[in-house]
Design an enzyme around this catalytic site. Structure first.
Site, mmCIF file in Angstrom:
data_model
loop_
_atom_site.group_PDB
_atom_site.id
_atom_site.type_symbol
_atom_site.label_atom_id
_atom_site.label_comp_id
_atom_site.label_asym_id
_atom_site.label_seq_id
_atom_site.Cartn_x
_atom_site.Cartn_y
_atom_site.Cartn_z
ATOM 1 N N GLN A 122 0.851 -1.190 0.000
ATOM 2 C CA GLN A 122 0.000 0.000 0.000
ATOM 3 C C GLN A 122 0.889 1.243 0.000
ATOM 4 O O GLN A 122 1.714 1.447 0.898
ATOM 5 C CB GLN A 122 -0.973 0.048 1.180
ATOM 6 C CG GLN A 122 -2.182 0.951 0.962
ATOM 7 C CD GLN A 122 -3.054 0.516 -0.228
ATOM 8 O OE1 GLN A 122 -3.036 -0.629 -0.632
ATOM 9 N NE2 GLN A 122 -3.804 1.447 -0.793
ATOM 10 N N LEU A 123 0.746 2.020 -1.030
ATOM 11 C CA LEU A 123 1.536 3.237 -1.189
ATOM 12 C C LEU A 123 1.471 4.072 0.084
ATOM 13 O O LEU A 123 0.382 4.390 0.573
ATOM 14 C CB LEU A 123 0.998 4.039 -2.373
ATOM 15 C CG LEU A 123 1.697 5.374 -2.640
ATOM 16 C CD1 LEU A 123 3.115 5.139 -3.147
ATOM 17 C CD2 LEU A 123 0.889 6.206 -3.631
ATOM 18 N N HIS A 124 2.639 4.445 0.628
ATOM 19 C CA HIS A 124 2.644 5.263 1.843
ATOM 20 C C HIS A 124 3.830 6.227 1.844
ATOM 21 O O HIS A 124 4.918 5.908 1.385
ATOM 22 C CB HIS A 124 2.653 4.399 3.110
ATOM 23 C CG HIS A 124 3.766 3.404 3.176
ATOM 24 N ND1 HIS A 124 3.739 2.202 2.480
ATOM 25 C CD2 HIS A 124 4.938 3.396 3.859
ATOM 26 C CE1 HIS A 124 4.825 1.507 2.740
ATOM 27 N NE2 HIS A 124 5.581 2.212 3.560
ATOM 28 N N LEU A 125 3.548 7.402 2.359
ATOM 29 C CA LEU A 125 4.518 8.494 2.454
ATOM 30 C C LEU A 125 5.037 8.563 3.889
ATOM 31 O O LEU A 125 4.254 8.580 4.836
ATOM 32 C CB LEU A 125 3.843 9.816 2.074
ATOM 33 C CG LEU A 125 4.645 11.108 2.303
ATOM 34 C CD1 LEU A 125 5.799 11.190 1.318
ATOM 35 C CD2 LEU A 125 3.725 12.331 2.164
#
Length: 664
Positions: free
Chosen positions: A559-562
């Site tokens: 899951q794309l995360h910053l």
């Protein structure tokens, strides 16, 4: 036979515990009424045991032919002579020997390493021509366990095939590299005090941060900077056995729990144990926590937890894929307490799977049951296995009551925990073996819209945690700091700095930065703005901090995360080179640079994972350091300005003299 620390006494005890034939263990360290004695006393006791028709273990090092000769002479037509050679790696034997306490022969602590070294240099492996009908070599703990099962299953009239089995290096006496290893041996450092109640948010270990090494005996192939893994697939949550319905004395039970845990963790790396109780005022939790602290058991590897064992992930953010059930002997649902709760939470799938594995349990034993993916407990909590375990009973209203006989009861309870932990390690090792077999299949090629060949990453159960939180954050209590239609903001479970949070996309199908295309720019901008708000909030509380916002080129979690992370890197969770380099090399892509690259080229410019193994350099002055502890000591004092390339382009966020945070 085997060097000190190879596990000879444990082997004997485990076989004797199976109890299918009468065994007598003969050890010179305790032959004289519990005290060291003479070889002649061992010979006499062995002779008498054989006359009584008993099977015997000669538990001594037996590392040369001369030592074995008198005992070999006891064999003959009425008694087969077997040799079990525990030829485990030198570093394993040394690690166990120097760390143990209360050893029968007092071989422990600093002098143990030299003794093990001397013995291994002079050992002579047994030969069939000495008179042995069977010789078995064990090179690993897995092989030892298999042999325990073989001997433990022997009935009074059963036998094993004759011959020599498992000898891999027939011409080698001394294990290679032992002297190189011994040069590193120092007085063992004490483990951190442990046993703490905790409630933790979801993890993110950073690019490559999750340990990928296969679980093994403690000390074997160990990376000195890695303390282990917090992977849920290697975590066992268990209740106290026999202290509720079965009314076992809490003081005695807590002693056995702590002893069993300490012994288990001394043998295996890369695993965690969690003692769970529903009640904050639990007496057993309090006792275990106190005694674990006194024993200085590492609190990162064993701790107590207040909560519902069937809701550890959804309500406590603690991922444990293996949980233990304090079962009844019929392995049936019903009753009360943990047993009823687990069967209820797992649904009918657990009862059906249990029936396939076993019908009943005897006190002191356990059975591991694979939980089908259709089970609600598997789907909601990520639980893959339930280990049913049955302890001793002191409640006259329950079956098999011991009537207050704590001598027998303590033995049964120790056996119960030993069986539980043995089943747990078998589950973990089976999981590791599956991962090894799937290693070549974890990245599959696929065609994207441009026809370019790409690699699509397959995510394991542990790596799915962020995805589960992002898709259904309402199921995970108040862990989230902020929830919107596009993202959720979570504190990092293993922060690598004083302040470290994750802005996690809620868009299905965008697992990592490699999946991002130009149509995702609005989402990236919203995530960047959310990250800036987080930084501003932290800076209003502590203006001395400085932040970076960015993505890992190849994250360890789906899951794309910053990442929004302060640049002090003051954290006990920053343990190894991968952790550091995932945030302080080109592997970490600044959010502003990602936005520009995606807008310009339609995709981010990803860096190689080889950067994770680069040399350690200070993120301010760029000085090189040999290991993480020395690097952390340096950065705590370094006041050099940040490199010029970080001082522009929205890369660093700090607080000016004014009331709000701005980009420096």
């Amino acid at each position: 036979m085997g060097a000190p620390g190879s596990g000879k006494s444990t082997f004997c005890e485990n076989v004797m515990r199976a109890g299918r034939r009468t065994w007598v263990r003969i050890c010179q360290d305790n032959i004289a009424n519990g005290k060291p004695g003479r070889r002649s006393q061992c010979i006499k006791t062995a002779t008498e045991a054989l006359k009584d028709g008993k099977s015997i273990f000669i538990d001594r090092c037996n590392l040369d032919r001369e030592q074995r000769a008198e005992f070999v002479a006891l064999g003959g037509p009425q008694a087969e002579l077997h040799a079990v050679v525990l030829n485990l790696p030198a570093r394993v034997c040394i690690s166990r020997s120097v760390k143990r306490s209360g050893h029968e022969g007092n071989l422990q602590g600093g002098r143990a390493a030299a003794v093990v070294n001397r013995m291994l240099h002079s050992q002579e492996f047994p030969e069939v021509n000495e008179g042995f009908s069977r010789i078995t070599f064990c090179q690993s703990d897995a092989e030892v366990r298999e042999l325990v099962n073989s001997y433990g299953s022997l009935g009074p009239s059963d036998s094993l095939p004759h011959g020599c089995f498992g000898k891999r290096n027939p011409d080698s006496k001394v294990q290679l590299g032992i002297m190189r290893f011994l040069k590193k041996v120092e007085k063992p450092t004490e483990l951190q005090s442990g046993g703490s109640d905790c409630q933790k948010p979801i993890p993110d270990e950073g690019g490559g941060g999750k340990s990928s090494r296969i679980l093994g005996v403690k000390g074997e192939n160990r990376d000195e900077e890695e303390v282990g893994t917090d992977d849920g697939s290697r975590t066992l949550a268990f209740p106290s056995i026999s202290t509720a319905d079965f009314q076992f004395d809490h003081e005695k039970a807590s002693d056995i729990i702590v002893d069993s845990v300490a012994d288990f963790l001394a043998r295996y790396d890369g695993v965690r144990l969690v003692l769970v109780d529903l009640t904050p005022s639990s007496n057993i939790l309090s006792l275990v926590k106190s005694k674990a602290s006194m024993r200085k058991i590492d609190s990162r590897r064993f701790f107590t937890f207040v909560g519902d064992i069937t809701r550890l992930l959804s309500r406590g953010s603690l991922h444990c894929s293996v949980i233990a059930n304090a079962a009844n002997w019929r392995l049936k649902p019903g009753g009360g307490g943990v047993n009823a709760a687990i069967f209820s939470a797992a649904g009918g799938a657990l009862e059906a799977a249990t029936k396939e594995q076993a019908g009943t349990l005897v006190p002191g034993s356990s059975v591991a049951v694979h939980l089908p993916s259709s089970s609600p407990l598997h789907q909601r909590e990520g639980v893959t296995h339930v280990i049913h375990v049955l302890g001793p009973n002191m409640n006259p209203q329950r079956p098999n009551c011991l009537g207050g006989d704590y001598e027998e009861g303590c033995g049964v309870l120790r056996a119960a925990y030993s069986s539980l932990f043995c089943n747990f390690i078998s589950v973990v090792q089976a999981h590791s073996e599956r991962n090894k077999k799937q290693k070549g299949e974890q990245e599959q090629k696929y065609e994207d819209g441009s026809g370019e060949r790409k690699k699509k990453k397959a995510w394991g159960s542990w790596a799915q945690s962020l995805h589960r939180f992002a898709m259904e954050p309402e199921k995970h209590g108040d862990v989230a700091m902020e929830i919107s239609d596009d993202f959720v903001i979570l504190p990092d479970l293993y922060p690598k700095a004083k302040k470290h949070v994750l802005v996690v996309s809620r868009l299905e199908g965008v697992d990592q930065l490699a999946d991002v295309r130009k149509e995702h720019l609005p989402l990236l901008r919203k995530m960047h703005e959310a990250g800036m708000r987080c930084a501003a909030k932290f800076l209003s509380d502590d203006p001395s901090l400085t932040f970076r916002l960015g993505y890992h080129s190849a994250p360890s979690m789906r899951q794309l995360h910053l990442h929004v992370i302060s640049q002090d890197f003051d954290s006990d969770h920053l343990k190894n080179k991968k952790h550091w380099n995932s945030f302080n090399t080109a592997f970490f892509l600044d959010s502003g640079d990602v936005l520009e690259a995606v807008e310009r080229n339609g995709a981010a410019e990803l860096a190689s994972e080889r950067l994770l193994s680069a040399e350690l350099r200070c993120h301010r002055c760029r000085s090189a350091h040999p290991n993480v502890p020395k690097l952390k000591a340096h950065i705590s004092q370094c006041r050099a300005p940040f490199p010029a390339h970080l001082m522009h382009g929205d890369r660093l966020v700090s607080a000016p003299p004014g009331p709000s945070a701005v980009v420096s």
